[in-house]
Design a protein around this motif. Structure first.
Motif, PDB file in Angstrom:
ATOM      1  N   TRP A  55      40.281   5.141  71.152  1.00  0.00           N
ATOM      2  CA  TRP A  55      39.567   5.210  69.883  1.00  0.00           C
ATOM      3  C   TRP A  55      38.118   5.639  70.114  1.00  0.00           C
ATOM      4  O   TRP A  55      37.497   5.273  71.112  1.00  0.00           O
ATOM      5  N   ILE A  56      37.585   6.389  69.165  1.00  0.00           N
ATOM      6  CA  ILE A  56      36.172   6.760  69.209  1.00  0.00           C
ATOM      7  C   ILE A  56      35.538   6.427  67.865  1.00  0.00           C
ATOM      8  O   ILE A  56      36.227   6.049  66.918  1.00  0.00           O
ATOM      9  N   GLY A  57      34.209   6.566  67.793  1.00  0.00           N
ATOM     10  CA  GLY A  57      33.498   6.262  66.562  1.00  0.00           C
ATOM     11  C   GLY A  57      32.315   7.179  66.349  1.00  0.00           C
ATOM     12  O   GLY A  57      32.252   8.291  66.893  1.00  0.00           O
ATOM     13  N   THR A  58      31.344   6.707  65.577  1.00  0.00           N
ATOM     14  CA  THR A  58      30.200   7.530  65.210  1.00  0.00           C
ATOM     15  C   THR A  58      29.377   7.964  66.421  1.00  0.00           C
ATOM     16  O   THR A  58      28.802   9.053  66.428  1.00  0.00           O
ATOM     17  N   THR A  59      29.304   7.117  67.449  1.00  0.00           N
ATOM     18  CA  THR A  59      28.494   7.474  68.617  1.00  0.00           C
ATOM     19  C   THR A  59      29.074   8.688  69.334  1.00  0.00           C
ATOM     20  O   THR A  59      28.338   9.565  69.790  1.00  0.00           O
ATOM     21  N   GLU A  60      30.387   8.738  69.443  1.00  0.00           N
ATOM     22  CA  GLU A  60      31.021   9.888  70.081  1.00  0.00           C
ATOM     23  C   GLU A  60      30.879  11.142  69.220  1.00  0.00           C
ATOM     24  O   GLU A  60      30.690  12.246  69.739  1.00  0.00           O
ATOM     25  N   CYS A  61      30.988  10.960  67.901  1.00  0.00           N
ATOM     26  CA  CYS A  61      30.768  12.081  66.981  1.00  0.00           C
ATOM     27  C   CYS A  61      29.371  12.650  67.168  1.00  0.00           C
ATOM     28  O   CYS A  61      29.178  13.866  67.302  1.00  0.00           O
ATOM     29  N   ALA A  62      28.363  11.768  67.198  1.00  0.00           N
ATOM     30  CA  ALA A  62      26.988  12.208  67.365  1.00  0.00           C
ATOM     31  C   ALA A  62      26.778  12.876  68.718  1.00  0.00           C
ATOM     32  O   ALA A  62      26.060  13.877  68.821  1.00  0.00           O
ATOM     33  N   GLY A  93      17.741  -9.803  57.901  1.00  0.00           N
ATOM     34  CA  GLY A  93      16.754  -9.102  58.708  1.00  0.00           C
ATOM     35  C   GLY A  93      16.099  -8.005  57.900  1.00  0.00           C
ATOM     36  O   GLY A  93      16.120  -8.017  56.675  1.00  0.00           O
ATOM     37  N   LYS A  94      15.571  -7.010  58.587  1.00  0.00           N
ATOM     38  CA  LYS A  94      14.899  -5.922  57.899  1.00  0.00           C
ATOM     39  C   LYS A  94      15.241  -4.614  58.584  1.00  0.00           C
ATOM     40  O   LYS A  94      15.848  -4.574  59.649  1.00  0.00           O
ATOM     41  N   THR A  95      14.866  -3.523  57.947  1.00  0.00           N
ATOM     42  CA  THR A  95      15.144  -2.203  58.489  1.00  0.00           C
ATOM     43  C   THR A  95      14.480  -2.028  59.850  1.00  0.00           C
ATOM     44  O   THR A  95      13.335  -2.379  60.035  1.00  0.00           O
ATOM     45  N   SER A  96      15.223  -1.480  60.790  1.00  0.00           N
ATOM     46  CA  SER A  96      14.669  -1.236  62.115  1.00  0.00           C
ATOM     47  C   SER A  96      15.367  -0.050  62.730  1.00  0.00           C
ATOM     48  O   SER A  96      16.326   0.486  62.193  1.00  0.00           O
ATOM     49  N   VAL A  97      14.884   0.389  63.859  1.00  0.00           N
ATOM     50  CA  VAL A  97      15.510   1.482  64.596  1.00  0.00           C
ATOM     51  C   VAL A  97      15.856   0.977  65.979  1.00  0.00           C
ATOM     52  O   VAL A  97      15.023   0.390  66.657  1.00  0.00           O
ATOM     53  N   GLY A  98      17.074   1.185  66.411  1.00  0.00           N
ATOM     54  CA  GLY A  98      17.495   0.685  67.701  1.00  0.00           C
ATOM     55  C   GLY A  98      18.407   1.653  68.409  1.00  0.00           C
ATOM     56  O   GLY A  98      18.728   2.718  67.904  1.00  0.00           O
ATOM     57  N   ARG A  99      18.863   1.270  69.574  1.00  0.00           N
ATOM     58  CA  ARG A  99      19.714   2.120  70.379  1.00  0.00           C
ATOM     59  C   ARG A  99      21.169   1.823  70.108  1.00  0.00           C
ATOM     60  O   ARG A  99      21.571   0.674  70.012  1.00  0.00           O
ATOM     61  N   VAL A 100      21.947   2.871  69.962  1.00  0.00           N
ATOM     62  CA  VAL A 100      23.376   2.725  69.731  1.00  0.00           C
ATOM     63  C   VAL A 100      24.073   2.547  71.066  1.00  0.00           C
ATOM     64  O   VAL A 100      23.777   3.239  72.028  1.00  0.00           O
ATOM     65  N   CYS A 101      25.004   1.639  71.138  1.00  0.00           N
ATOM     66  CA  CYS A 101      25.749   1.409  72.374  1.00  0.00           C
ATOM     67  C   CYS A 101      27.234   1.307  72.077  1.00  0.00           C
ATOM     68  O   CYS A 101      27.644   0.423  71.343  1.00  0.00           O
ATOM     69  N   GLY A 102      27.994   2.208  72.631  1.00  0.00           N
ATOM     70  CA  GLY A 102      29.443   2.060  72.614  1.00  0.00           C
ATOM     71  C   GLY A 102      30.131   2.618  71.397  1.00  0.00           C
ATOM     72  O   GLY A 102      29.542   2.822  70.350  1.00  0.00           O
ATOM     73  N   PRO A 103      31.450   2.905  71.506  1.00  0.00           N
ATOM     74  CA  PRO A 103      32.232   3.387  70.379  1.00  0.00           C
ATOM     75  C   PRO A 103      32.381   2.285  69.338  1.00  0.00           C
ATOM     76  O   PRO A 103      32.775   1.182  69.646  1.00  0.00           O
ATOM     77  N   MET A 104      32.071   2.588  68.107  1.00  0.00           N
ATOM     78  CA  MET A 104      31.974   1.546  67.096  1.00  0.00           C
ATOM     79  C   MET A 104      33.317   0.932  66.729  1.00  0.00           C
ATOM     80  O   MET A 104      33.385  -0.173  66.209  1.00  0.00           O
ATOM     81  N   ASP A 105      34.403   1.633  66.965  1.00  0.00           N
ATOM     82  CA  ASP A 105      35.703   1.006  66.707  1.00  0.00           C
ATOM     83  C   ASP A 105      35.853  -0.258  67.538  1.00  0.00           C
ATOM     84  O   ASP A 105      36.525  -1.196  67.140  1.00  0.00           O
ATOM     85  N   LYS A 106      35.255  -0.279  68.706  1.00  0.00           N
ATOM     86  CA  LYS A 106      35.377  -1.433  69.602  1.00  0.00           C
ATOM     87  C   LYS A 106      34.257  -2.444  69.399  1.00  0.00           C
ATOM     88  O   LYS A 106      34.456  -3.640  69.588  1.00  0.00           O
ATOM     89  N   PRO A 119      25.558   5.414  77.829  1.00  0.00           N
ATOM     90  CA  PRO A 119      26.343   4.177  77.684  1.00  0.00           C
ATOM     91  C   PRO A 119      27.792   4.446  77.306  1.00  0.00           C
ATOM     92  O   PRO A 119      28.706   3.797  77.808  1.00  0.00           O
ATOM     93  N   GLY A 120      28.009   5.411  76.410  1.00  0.00           N
ATOM     94  CA  GLY A 120      29.376   5.763  76.039  1.00  0.00           C
ATOM     95  C   GLY A 120      30.145   6.363  77.189  1.00  0.00           C
ATOM     96  O   GLY A 120      31.324   6.075  77.395  1.00  0.00           O
ATOM     97  N   SER A 121      29.477   7.197  77.969  1.00  0.00           N
ATOM     98  CA  SER A 121      30.119   7.802  79.136  1.00  0.00           C
ATOM     99  C   SER A 121      30.523   6.745  80.150  1.00  0.00           C
ATOM    100  O   SER A 121      31.618   6.796  80.734  1.00  0.00           O
TER     101      SER A 121
END
Length: 389
Positions: free
Chosen positions: A195-202, A222-235, A180-182
């Motif tokens: 700009w980049i963020g945590t997703t690009e770092c990872a 809400g509650k704790t969950s696990v999901g998919r990261v999408c996109g640079p977080m600065d944006k 997704p980031g690509s």
């Protein structure tokens, strides 16, 4: 496998075979032709930093073949440059530890070695904070984790400059990490001020087999969950709609809700740094240096590096926490001066609960060890632990 570029034919060669391979170019009457070829290559314009599917003719070798990837890695290694920074004599953490030891009724926990990389005016000021935080985290990994030093940046054992990091990120995308980031960046970031963020770092760390993790703190219910990261977080770090009846919540309600979220973040950071030293964390008037790595600390429009946390013990009251952060926007020399004089360093480093006013924060860190095989393949899809108050 460590690869080297042959200075004559420019092909990627295993490092243990490079001497024998180069000598073969100069055997018998082949020397004249090879020297001429080397001269032509030396004077030729540089090759592009990477190849996309659209750039490769159908008759060409598939980019998925090992020699193609090895060539790209070899190319990046040959071009990467060591990042320039102001090195603090004695180390930043040692200076910070000395200052923290003078503060009463407090327990402080700090990471191991880390260098401060500042954004430079007319170079990356205003957009380079994400890259600078990757450099700070890399300085720790290269110094404190031998297994990471072997795989990061082609085994160069130094922190590369921003341009080189951009090439490594493009290669990570090319290898299939964070699709997704690509797609968002169209596979290209080298030479840009994006700009980049945590997703690009990872994604960069994942491409080396490092076990980078992302933790997302959100103020929506809400509650704790696990999901998919999408996109640079600065944006994409944005305020989510908290009301379900199309009416704005009362300011007092928002303040109370955010306060819970920020306490959750502070407590998570405290537990993270305390994980390997629980007994020491329970004592007062101590400064504990752990083996935990610093945290990439992201919110909308800016990112910093958390190098520790301090708990202040109130009389007959709950603990109050201060994050200890390194900001790429600060000048390293000014930071060092304040620490050596033990005067004014708090304004550079301490960030209390009242300073956390954004609706969403993200943290990125790297667990020990190197992923191999199926685990390394799974790193191509970024996952986040999603925490909501």
């Amino acid at each position: 496998m460590n690869m080297c570029c042959c200075p004559v034919c420019r092909n990627p060669i295993p490092s243990y075979e490079i001497e024998r391979h180069v000598n073969k170019h100069f055997e018998d009457d082949e020397i004249g032709r090879d020297l001429e070829l080397a001269h032509q290559i030396q004077n030729a314009p540089p090759s592009p930093p990477h190849l996309l599917d659209s750039d490769i003719p159908e008759s060409s070798t598939s980019r998925d073949e090992p020699e193609d990837i090895d060539f790209q890695i070899c190319y990046i290694i040959s071009l990467q440059t060591k990042a320039l920074f102001h090195r603090i004599e004695g180390g930043f953490i040692n200076l910070l530890k000395t200052c923290l030891e003078t503060e009463k009724n407090a327990t402080s926990i700090v990471s191991g070695y880390v260098d401060h990389f500042q954004s430079i005016p007319k170079q990356d000021m205003g957009w380079g904070c994400g890259w600078r935080n990757i450099q700070m985290l890399s300085s720790h990994l290269l110094r404190e984790r031998p297994e990471a030093r072997e795989v990061m940046f082609g085994g160069s054992a130094f922190v590369p400059d921003i341009a080189s990091l951009q090439r490594w990120l493009e290669l990570a995308w090319h290898l299939g990490f964070d699709k997704p980031g690509s797609i968002y960046f169209k596979g290209k970031v080298y030479g840009s001020t994006k700009w980049i963020g945590t997703t690009e770092c990872a994604a960069v760390f994942h491409s080396f087999g490092l076990r980078a993790k992302i933790v997302d703190f959100d103020n929506s219910a809400g509650k704790t969950s696990v999901g998919r990261v999408c996109g640079p977080m600065d944006k994409f770090v944005v305020r989510r709609n908290l009301n379900t009846h199309n009416s704005l919540p009362k300011p007092s309600d928002v303040s109370l809700h955010n306060n819970k979220q920020y306490h959750l973040l502070m407590k998570w950071v405290w537990n993270y740094f305390c994980q390997d030293s629980p007994k020491e964390c329970g004592k007062q008037n101590v400064v504990v240096v752990t083996n935990k790595m610093p945290l990439y600390f992201q919110h909308q429009g800016h990112s910093r590096t958390i190098v520790g946390i301090q708990a202040k013990h109130q009389n007959n009251g709950p603990k109050t926490y201060n994050l200890l952060v390194l900001d790429p926007g600060h000048r390293t020399e000014a930071l060092e001066k304040s620490l050596r004089e033990n005067s004014g360093w708090q304004k550079f480093i301490k960030r209390g609960l009242h300073t956390l006013t954004n609706p969403q924060y993200q943290l990125c860190y790297v667990d020990p060890g190197i992923a191999r095989g199926e685990e390394a393949e799974q790193l191509k899809t970024l996952q986040t632990v999603f925490l909501q108050s």
